[in-house]
Enzyme design. Sequence first.
Site, PDB file in Angstrom:
ATOM      1  N   GLY A  62       0.697  -1.129   0.054  1.00  0.00           N
ATOM      2  CA  GLY A  62      -0.031  -0.011  -0.175  1.00  0.00           C
ATOM      3  C   GLY A  62       0.855   1.319   0.045  1.00  0.00           C
ATOM      4  CG  LEU A  63       3.620   1.940  -2.345  1.00  0.00           C
ATOM      5  CD1 LEU A  63       4.237   1.844  -3.685  1.00  0.00           C
ATOM      6  CD2 LEU A  63       4.581   2.271  -1.065  1.00  0.00           C
TER       7      LEU A  63
ATOM      8  N   GLY B 134       1.416   5.270   3.477  1.00  0.00           N
ATOM      9  CA  GLY B 134       2.488   4.248   2.811  1.00  0.00           C
ATOM     10  C   GLY B 134       3.636   4.681   2.106  1.00  0.00           C
TER      11      GLY B 134
ATOM     12  CG  ASP C  95      -0.225   0.947  -4.623  1.00  0.00           C
ATOM     13  OD1 ASP C  95      -0.412   1.463  -3.330  1.00  0.00           O
ATOM     14  OD2 ASP C  95      -0.886   1.344  -5.397  1.00  0.00           O
TER      15      ASP C  95
ATOM     16  CG  ASN D 165      -6.923   4.783  11.113  1.00  0.00           C
ATOM     17  OD1 ASN D 165      -5.972   4.536  11.819  1.00  0.00           O
ATOM     18  ND2 ASN D 165      -6.981   5.746  10.279  1.00  0.00           N
TER      19      ASN D 165
ATOM     20  N   GLY E 192      -0.703  11.443   9.489  1.00  0.00           N
ATOM     21  CA  GLY E 192      -1.191  11.852   8.219  1.00  0.00           C
ATOM     22  C   GLY E 192      -0.014  12.373   7.165  1.00  0.00           C
TER      23      GLY E 192
ATOM     24  CE  LYS F 247      -4.402   7.001  14.658  1.00  0.00           C
ATOM     25  NZ  LYS F 247      -5.597   7.141  13.809  1.00  0.00           N
TER      26      LYS F 247
ATOM     27  CD  GLU G 272      -7.824  13.502  14.790  1.00  0.00           C
ATOM     28  OE1 GLU G 272      -8.569  13.253  13.847  1.00  0.00           O
ATOM     29  OE2 GLU G 272      -6.899  12.936  14.909  1.00  0.00           O
TER      30      GLU G 272
END
Length: 303
Positions: free
Chosen positions: A7-8, A12, A30, A95, A123, A173, A180
Amino acid sequence: MQLGMVGLGKMGANMTQRLIEDGHEVVVTDLIPLAIEEAVKDGATGAEDLATLVKKLDAPRAVWVMVPAGVPTQSTIDELANLLEAGDIIINGGNSYYKDAIIQAEQLGKKGLHLVDVGTSGGVWGLKEGYSMMIGGEKEIVDHLSPIFETLAPAADKGWGYVGSSGAGHFVKMIHNGIEYGMMQAYAEGFSIMKQKPEYDIDLAEVSRIWQDGSVVRSWLLDLMKEAFDVDQDFEDIVGYVNDSGEGRWTVFEAIDLNVSAPVITESLLRRIRSREEGYTDKLLSVMRNQFGGHKMMKEEDE
């Protein structure tokens, strides 16, 4: 240390670059060939699919899965489980729901594989600032992977740590994101109140600057708001439409299950749900999400 990265996307790819810059060997794959090509230009080893990626890694292998939560993550883990060997490690860095991670760890354990669940925050700023990582799984496996976490974190001894057995990383998380939500809502409401006091003509960027030092409400979110206000304070072309990734909902559900009162987080979630109603507060929430996470802001022409 050697690592496979699946995953890029916006996280990533940056994580891969940060690892390479610190001397780690990263094998990447990917669904988008161009993403692989870009990572190879930065020094990664490319692989056209998961099977090829596994073949290019030395045992015991470690593969970081950084794809969207839910079906994409589960299907990737399932495929890897059939390609890897006993003793290999899968890192779920998205997540994901923490209960899914518990099930995944149990299923992989039957094959002699290890799962490490990493709640990852940072992020689009992670490449420069480093990532905050909340890590669950088997402690000895996490210790084995510590060189990876030390590189990805803001500093080797800051911003990351082991928080418990399987699922704990994603659980923490999840709560992080719930908090948040509440912080973002409070900032947005406060600035919105100031915006509605025309007789003072308050410069919101200046207020942000003042609060950045010495104030008890100073934070990275406030720093990002200052940057946004320096560019625009009306956001007339932004629609007050705020998505939620799901973790805020999971936090509220968990609070209910545990009989813990969480009115601020709950109300901030409800506010996002009703954000289809136009309002300056919701515009600020959308701007904040874009500032720290690179999430797309919906504009008038997108409606």
